[in-house]
Design a protein around this motif. Structure first.
Motif, mmCIF file in Angstrom:
data_model
loop_
_atom_site.group_PDB
_atom_site.id
_atom_site.type_symbol
_atom_site.label_atom_id
_atom_site.label_comp_id
_atom_site.label_asym_id
_atom_site.label_seq_id
_atom_site.Cartn_x
_atom_site.Cartn_y
_atom_site.Cartn_z
ATOM 1 N N ASN A 120 42.354 42.841 36.637
ATOM 2 C CA ASN A 120 41.118 42.372 37.253
ATOM 3 C C ASN A 120 41.513 41.471 38.417
ATOM 4 O OD1 ASN A 120 38.650 40.985 37.877
ATOM 5 N ND2 ASN A 120 37.906 41.410 35.812
ATOM 6 N N ALA A 121 40.863 41.648 39.553
ATOM 7 C CA ALA A 121 41.174 40.822 40.722
ATOM 8 C C ALA A 121 41.071 39.340 40.403
ATOM 9 C CB ALA A 121 40.245 41.179 41.889
ATOM 10 N N GLN A 130 36.407 37.233 42.890
ATOM 11 C CA GLN A 130 35.844 38.567 42.692
ATOM 12 C C GLN A 130 36.256 39.105 41.324
ATOM 13 O OE1 GLN A 130 35.778 43.011 44.834
ATOM 14 N NE2 GLN A 130 37.180 41.443 45.568
ATOM 15 N N CYS A 131 35.310 39.740 40.636
ATOM 16 C CA CYS A 131 35.594 40.431 39.386
ATOM 17 C C CYS A 131 35.655 41.920 39.709
ATOM 18 C CB CYS A 131 34.489 40.141 38.367
ATOM 19 S SG CYS A 131 34.795 40.860 36.740
ATOM 20 N N ARG A 132 36.869 42.439 39.811
ATOM 21 C CA ARG A 132 37.074 43.821 40.274
ATOM 22 C C ARG A 132 38.151 44.468 39.402
ATOM 23 N NH1 ARG A 132 36.094 45.916 45.422
ATOM 24 N NH2 ARG A 132 37.289 47.761 46.038
ATOM 25 N N ASN A 133 37.773 45.430 38.595
ATOM 26 C CA ASN A 133 38.702 46.052 37.655
ATOM 27 C C ASN A 133 39.409 47.249 38.275
ATOM 28 O OD1 ASN A 133 38.388 44.892 34.695
ATOM 29 N ND2 ASN A 133 36.382 44.807 35.691
ATOM 30 N N ARG A 134 40.714 47.316 38.043
ATOM 31 C CA ARG A 134 41.523 48.415 38.554
ATOM 32 C C ARG A 134 42.611 48.768 37.540
ATOM 33 N NH1 ARG A 134 37.868 48.895 41.350
ATOM 34 N NH2 ARG A 134 37.753 49.333 43.596
ATOM 35 N N LEU A 156 33.287 32.219 33.566
ATOM 36 C CA LEU A 156 33.616 31.864 34.942
ATOM 37 C C LEU A 156 32.528 32.377 35.882
ATOM 38 C CD1 LEU A 156 37.436 32.741 35.017
ATOM 39 C CD2 LEU A 156 36.384 30.492 34.689
ATOM 40 N N ASP A 157 32.256 31.624 36.901
ATOM 41 C CA ASP A 157 31.252 32.014 37.895
ATOM 42 C C ASP A 157 31.952 32.833 38.979
ATOM 43 O OD1 ASP A 157 28.919 32.183 39.374
ATOM 44 O OD2 ASP A 157 29.278 30.266 40.400
ATOM 45 N N ILE A 158 31.943 34.162 38.832
ATOM 46 C CA ILE A 158 32.687 35.041 39.737
ATOM 47 C C ILE A 158 31.767 36.108 40.319
ATOM 48 C CG2 ILE A 158 34.754 36.456 40.016
ATOM 49 C CD1 ILE A 158 35.778 35.387 37.382
ATOM 50 N N TYR A 171 24.961 52.176 44.704
ATOM 51 C CA TYR A 171 24.475 53.048 43.637
ATOM 52 C C TYR A 171 24.507 52.358 42.281
ATOM 53 C CZ TYR A 171 25.247 56.587 47.225
ATOM 54 O OH TYR A 171 25.215 57.296 48.388
ATOM 55 N N ALA A 172 25.348 51.345 42.136
ATOM 56 C CA ALA A 172 25.467 50.657 40.855
ATOM 57 C C ALA A 172 24.245 49.772 40.622
ATOM 58 C CB ALA A 172 26.736 49.805 40.853
ATOM 59 N N PRO A 173 23.952 49.442 39.352
ATOM 60 C CA PRO A 173 22.833 48.541 39.056
ATOM 61 C C PRO A 173 23.007 47.208 39.779
ATOM 62 C CG PRO A 173 23.667 49.555 37.047
ATOM 63 C CD PRO A 173 24.629 49.908 38.137
ATOM 64 N N LEU A 174 21.900 46.581 40.132
ATOM 65 C CA LEU A 174 21.930 45.368 40.937
ATOM 66 C C LEU A 174 22.784 44.267 40.310
ATOM 67 C CD1 LEU A 174 20.904 43.830 43.420
ATOM 68 C CD2 LEU A 174 18.921 43.104 42.075
ATOM 69 N N PHE A 175 22.705 44.110 38.967
ATOM 70 C CA PHE A 175 23.441 43.016 38.332
ATOM 71 C C PHE A 175 24.949 43.223 38.416
ATOM 72 C CE2 PHE A 175 23.231 46.067 34.887
ATOM 73 C CZ PHE A 175 24.423 45.896 34.207
ATOM 74 N N LYS A 176 25.391 44.458 38.700
ATOM 75 C CA LYS A 176 26.814 44.737 38.831
ATOM 76 C C LYS A 176 27.280 44.633 40.280
ATOM 77 C CE LYS A 176 27.491 47.759 34.830
ATOM 78 N NZ LYS A 176 27.968 49.094 34.377
#
Length: 305
Positions: A120-121, A130-134, A156-158, A171-176
């Motif tokens: 995760n970033a 940023q919360c970004r999974n790879r 954490l506030d990310i 295209y993803a849901p707004l909360f994501k």
């Protein structure tokens, strides 16, 4: 190391590896992404099919094959990528023979996610942005991280992941989406900040014949499809930095009196720069300020002796 960066995109992974002190060459088939990549870092990028270049002269390879077919953010299988509707280049990348190999991609919406380690970033900065999974597959030394992997960090506030469709609503849901975090549409500069770089001046020049709205979409896609710079940098820092021979411009070298200069800064220095840089400020400006401040203190110290 000399590193080939395949599917270079706008050059963000290459920039991170260069910041770690490595000599990199990017290969990108898309003319617009290649154009943008020329303004990023060294600008050392080649317009070419990444699957057809000679990689025999490289010590390592970073590959970020197109991910639109696998992305959970792409709920409608929509993509304008030149590679996206062709063969899946993930297997091609994983089968490359280099001793050091990073293959970066998204967590697949269909389920094949055991070909590499999950990251995760948010693991790569002391204060995550940023919360970004790879997934990173291949063969490589483990990078230094600040926290164990979690898909999300609810305490954490990310900001959520910056996406290629950021400028279009996504295209993803707004909360994501990052817009849900900000409560509004994000600027290009804010997206770049969360990806760990500053928008190069050259990106703002709209090419002749391209509508400004279309160019704006190209820019948002380039940022959203990229690898967080600080993430790629951490992987590169697991290996010794390259060195280059330099001479002062305009002067002929005397014999072998040429200085070896490291291309890398320490992880702590990049952490300091990341903390100090603002969305509308270039990393180079912050670095310049730090250097000038260091020179000033050095002069004062000498004067006091």
């Amino acid at each position: 190391m000399k590193i080939a960066v395949l599917f270079d995109g706008a050059g963000l992974a290459r920039l991170g590896l260069e910041q770690a002190g490595h000599e990199c060459v990017g290969f990108e088939i898309d003319p617009w992404k290649h154009h943008l990549s020329k303004f990023v870092g060294s600008g050392n990028t080649v317009l070419a099919d990444a699957t057809k270049v000679d990689l025999s002269g490289f010590d390592a390879v970073w590959a970020s094959p197109p991910c639109q077919k696998r992305s959970m953010a792409n709920q409608h299988d929509v993509s304008n990528e030149k590679y996206a509707q062709a063969d899946d280049f993930l297997e091609y990348s994983l089968n490359l023979p280099h001793e050091v190999l990073w293959v970066e991609n998204v967590i697949e919406k269909g389920g094949w996610n055991d070909w590499g380690s999950h990251y995760n970033a948010a693991q790569f900065l002391r204060t995550p942005i940023q919360c970004r999974n790879r997934i990173i597959g291949g063969r490589y030394k483990e990078p230094n991280i600040f926290r164990p992997y979690q898909y999300t960090y609810p305490k954490l506030d990310i900001c959520p992941a910056i996406m290629a469709s950021q400028g279009q609503g996504g295209y993803a849901p707004l909360f994501k989406r990052a817009e849900g975090y900000y409560g509004r549409k994000m600027t290009l500069e804010e997206c770049a900040y969360h990806q760990g770089f500053t928008v190069p001046t050259g990106w703002y020049r709209v090419p002749d014949g391209v509508p400004s709205s279309e160019w704006n979409q190209i820019l948002f896609e380039a940022v959203g499809n990229g690898v967080p710079v600080y993430m790629a940098r951490a992987f590169g820092e697991a290996y010794p930095a390259s060195t280059i021979l330099v001479t002062k411009k305009g002067r002929k070298p005397k014999g072998y009196e040429r200085r070896k200069v490291s291309l890398a800064l320490t992880h702590e220095v990049w952490e300091l720069i990341d903390d100090l840089v603002s969305p509308d400020q270039a990393q180079s400006d912050v670095l310049r300020e730090l250097i000038l401040e260091g020179m000033k203190r050095k002069k004062l110290k000498r004067a006091a002796i």
